[in-house]
Design an enzyme around this catalytic site. Sequence first.
Site, mmCIF file in Angstrom:
data_model
loop_
_atom_site.group_PDB
_atom_site.id
_atom_site.type_symbol
_atom_site.label_atom_id
_atom_site.label_comp_id
_atom_site.label_asym_id
_atom_site.label_seq_id
_atom_site.Cartn_x
_atom_site.Cartn_y
_atom_site.Cartn_z
ATOM 1 N N GLN A 111 8.665 1.689 0.293
ATOM 2 C CA GLN A 111 8.797 0.695 -0.564
ATOM 3 C C GLN A 111 8.245 -0.581 -0.122
ATOM 4 O O GLN A 111 9.092 -1.613 -0.611
ATOM 5 C CB GLN A 111 10.452 0.783 -0.729
ATOM 6 C CG GLN A 111 11.016 2.101 -1.232
ATOM 7 C CD GLN A 111 12.371 2.052 -1.432
ATOM 8 O OE1 GLN A 111 12.887 1.480 -2.380
ATOM 9 N NE2 GLN A 111 13.054 2.952 -0.594
ATOM 10 N N CYS A 112 7.166 -0.635 0.514
ATOM 11 C CA CYS A 112 6.916 -1.995 0.818
ATOM 12 C C CYS A 112 5.466 -2.577 0.069
ATOM 13 O O CYS A 112 4.826 -1.564 -0.633
ATOM 14 C CB CYS A 112 6.175 -1.672 2.216
ATOM 15 S SG CYS A 112 5.170 -3.217 3.083
ATOM 16 N N ALA A 113 4.970 -3.553 0.091
ATOM 17 C CA ALA A 113 3.779 -4.263 -0.857
ATOM 18 C C ALA A 113 2.624 -3.721 -0.141
ATOM 19 O O ALA A 113 1.655 -3.189 -0.968
ATOM 20 C CB ALA A 113 3.833 -5.482 -0.642
#
Length: 188
Positions: free
Chosen positions: A64-66
């Site tokens: 769930q990271c950029a």
Amino acid sequence: MTHTQTRILWASILVITAAITAFLPQLCRSSELGTHSFPSIYGGRIDTKQWQGKPYLVVNTASQCAFTKQYADLQKLYDTYRDSGFGIIAIPSDDFNQEFDSNAEIKSFCALNYDIDMPMSETLAVTGAQAHPFFKAVRAQSGFTPRWNFNKILIGSNGQVLATWGASTRPLSQKLTHAIDAELDKHR
């Protein structure tokens, strides 16, 4: 001995002790990381011994990271170099609060969105006292600790940390692929 001489002696001892303490970790650094084992998200274990004498890349990941889209390029990197003996291990970590709650969710997410088949561990700590022993060994050898998700650690064929990169370095960047090619060329 006078009081002033005693104070000077103790001050000198403290300075020497501080210098030795600062220099000692460099003297004690191992010439190689040794082998490490990780619990595989697919079951079983991932053992770095399989790449002994060959380079491999370890990347701390998060779903769930950029930077999560880097999974696609990590898979391409793995596909490009795996037949040369090069390995990659993706290490999901929630150290930066951006990973799913369960290994099943991570596995499903990576399979559905990125068709991942590269080695991937279960969720592990990569920083602090709870860090997996591999990351503690990297820190002891090179001083490097992941500061965010998708940090990359290239281990050379000699078992030493060859290079590290932060999250902004893309897996297919020239600096990373050139380092891999140079290391693989040593054994061709």
